[in-house]
Design an enzyme around this catalytic site. Sequence first.
Site, short mmCIF file in Angstrom:
data_model
loop_
_atom_site.label_atom_id
_atom_site.label_comp_id
_atom_site.label_asym_id
_atom_site.label_seq_id
_atom_site.Cartn_x
_atom_site.Cartn_y
_atom_site.Cartn_z
N CYS A 21 0.82 -1.21 0.00
CA CYS A 21 0.00 0.00 0.00
C CYS A 21 0.86 1.26 0.00
CB CYS A 21 -0.91 -0.04 1.24
SG CYS A 21 -1.79 1.49 1.58
N CYS A 64 0.04 3.75 2.77
CA CYS A 64 0.54 3.23 4.06
C CYS A 64 2.01 3.61 4.24
CB CYS A 64 0.39 1.71 4.13
SG CYS A 64 -1.32 1.13 4.08
#
Length: 152
Positions: free
Chosen positions: A67, A70
């Site tokens: 991600c 993230c």
Amino acid sequence: MAIYRCGRCGSINRVADQRIKDRPVCGRCKAHLDTTGAPQPVDGAALEQAIASSPVPVLVDYWATWCGPCRVVAPTLDELGRRNAGKVLVLKVDTDADPAEAGRRRIQGVPTFVLFNGGRELDRRSGVTSRADLERWIETKAGQPSTRASHA
């Protein structure tokens, strides 16, 4: 008084402010405690133990290695944890490594931040955000972190 989670056994430890620089050890397993406040990776069982036993707010970052957002927010969480060391526990759950925990908590996207206090979920939010916004969110939902730690 500051609160730290043992990275080895998961125990919650109270450390007097004047003892933090003395390399304190866990009261249960005697491992040296990480007093930096850096986010700690946990699985579902360790998370449940921390939520149930922490006298300070617990901020959980549900994330995944693939991600991009993230990875963008990771330094923000690190800074938040270090600036609030002993007052807020910052934990990370890799949703790919522990999909059962992500499912149990109904995590539908990453990054998702879930705030716990007193053994229960207070609120959640998703997406990239600033450290200041996260700190305001924690203070609004869980009360002033420094006040909570001093009464623990």
